[in-house]
Write a protein that holds these residues in place. Sequence first.
Motif, PDB file in Angstrom:
ATOM      1  N   THR A   9       0.849  -1.181   0.000  1.00  0.00           N
ATOM      2  CA  THR A   9       0.000   0.000   0.000  1.00  0.00           C
ATOM      3  C   THR A   9       0.890   1.239   0.000  1.00  0.00           C
ATOM      4  O   THR A   9       2.052   1.193   0.394  1.00  0.00           O
ATOM      5  CB  THR A   9      -0.911   0.029   1.246  1.00  0.00           C
ATOM      6  OG1 THR A   9      -0.099   0.027   2.412  1.00  0.00           O
ATOM      7  CG2 THR A   9      -1.839  -1.169   1.263  1.00  0.00           C
ATOM      8  N   PHE A  10       0.329   2.339  -0.471  1.00  0.00           N
ATOM      9  CA  PHE A  10       1.046   3.611  -0.434  1.00  0.00           C
ATOM     10  C   PHE A  10       0.035   4.727  -0.217  1.00  0.00           C
ATOM     11  O   PHE A  10      -1.156   4.549  -0.434  1.00  0.00           O
ATOM     12  CB  PHE A  10       1.882   3.830  -1.702  1.00  0.00           C
ATOM     13  CG  PHE A  10       1.066   3.895  -2.973  1.00  0.00           C
ATOM     14  CD1 PHE A  10       0.653   5.111  -3.491  1.00  0.00           C
ATOM     15  CD2 PHE A  10       0.722   2.737  -3.644  1.00  0.00           C
ATOM     16  CE1 PHE A  10      -0.084   5.167  -4.661  1.00  0.00           C
ATOM     17  CE2 PHE A  10      -0.016   2.780  -4.812  1.00  0.00           C
ATOM     18  CZ  PHE A  10      -0.424   3.999  -5.322  1.00  0.00           C
ATOM     19  N   LYS A  11       0.524   5.853   0.239  1.00  0.00           N
ATOM     20  CA  LYS A  11      -0.341   6.996   0.509  1.00  0.00           C
ATOM     21  C   LYS A  11      -0.584   7.758  -0.786  1.00  0.00           C
ATOM     22  O   LYS A  11       0.331   8.025  -1.556  1.00  0.00           O
ATOM     23  CB  LYS A  11       0.296   7.914   1.551  1.00  0.00           C
ATOM     24  CG  LYS A  11      -0.622   9.032   1.963  1.00  0.00           C
ATOM     25  CD  LYS A  11      -0.077   9.841   3.106  1.00  0.00           C
ATOM     26  CE  LYS A  11      -1.054  10.962   3.352  1.00  0.00           C
ATOM     27  NZ  LYS A  11      -0.918  11.666   4.535  1.00  0.00           N
ATOM     28  N   SER A  12      -1.853   8.102  -1.009  1.00  0.00           N
ATOM     29  CA  SER A  12      -2.242   8.895  -2.171  1.00  0.00           C
ATOM     30  C   SER A  12      -3.215   9.949  -1.660  1.00  0.00           C
ATOM     31  O   SER A  12      -4.391   9.666  -1.446  1.00  0.00           O
ATOM     32  CB  SER A  12      -2.898   8.001  -3.229  1.00  0.00           C
ATOM     33  OG  SER A  12      -3.318   8.767  -4.329  1.00  0.00           O
ATOM     34  N   GLY A  13      -2.708  11.147  -1.429  1.00  0.00           N
ATOM     35  CA  GLY A  13      -3.530  12.187  -0.819  1.00  0.00           C
ATOM     36  C   GLY A  13      -3.858  11.786   0.609  1.00  0.00           C
ATOM     37  O   GLY A  13      -2.970  11.441   1.384  1.00  0.00           O
ATOM     38  N   ASN A  14      -5.134  11.779   0.961  1.00  0.00           N
ATOM     39  CA  ASN A  14      -5.564  11.351   2.285  1.00  0.00           C
ATOM     40  C   ASN A  14      -6.059   9.905   2.287  1.00  0.00           C
ATOM     41  O   ASN A  14      -6.770   9.491   3.189  1.00  0.00           O
ATOM     42  CB  ASN A  14      -6.675  12.267   2.817  1.00  0.00           C
ATOM     43  CG  ASN A  14      -6.138  13.624   3.212  1.00  0.00           C
ATOM     44  OD1 ASN A  14      -5.014  13.735   3.681  1.00  0.00           O
ATOM     45  ND2 ASN A  14      -6.932  14.660   3.001  1.00  0.00           N
ATOM     46  N   SER A  15      -5.698   9.157   1.263  1.00  0.00           N
ATOM     47  CA  SER A  15      -6.143   7.773   1.135  1.00  0.00           C
ATOM     48  C   SER A  15      -4.961   6.827   1.139  1.00  0.00           C
ATOM     49  O   SER A  15      -3.818   7.232   0.988  1.00  0.00           O
ATOM     50  CB  SER A  15      -6.908   7.582  -0.180  1.00  0.00           C
ATOM     51  OG  SER A  15      -8.049   8.389  -0.220  1.00  0.00           O
ATOM     52  N   VAL A  16      -5.256   5.557   1.306  1.00  0.00           N
ATOM     53  CA  VAL A  16      -4.271   4.498   1.136  1.00  0.00           C
ATOM     54  C   VAL A  16      -4.624   3.812  -0.176  1.00  0.00           C
ATOM     55  O   VAL A  16      -5.786   3.505  -0.431  1.00  0.00           O
ATOM     56  CB  VAL A  16      -4.325   3.489   2.299  1.00  0.00           C
ATOM     57  CG1 VAL A  16      -3.395   2.333   2.041  1.00  0.00           C
ATOM     58  CG2 VAL A  16      -3.981   4.181   3.603  1.00  0.00           C
TER      59      VAL A  16
END
Length: 87
Positions: A9-16
């Motif tokens: 998983t990686f962070k994309s904005g305020n989402s995972v």
Amino acid sequence: MPRQWKTKTFKSGNSVAVRLPKSAGLTEGDDVILVPHDDGSFSFWREQDGARVLDSLFGAFSAGFMAEGRGDIEQAERDWDGQPRAA
């Protein structure tokens, strides 16, 4: 055994987010249904495949499932206006 992929998983904005390989069969813009399970696992499928997924779930029941019906089940009268009825 079905094909499987390992990813992180990686962070994309305020989402995972999760990056999936093209060979997984998804394309950019696909609407996906994601279902979390009590054991922490997830299932997901393209929204357009929902009917096929539902059919496959029904196929998971044994041949004799509910062959004798549900049996007698007492049910109280319902007040569809939201007010409980006196017994």
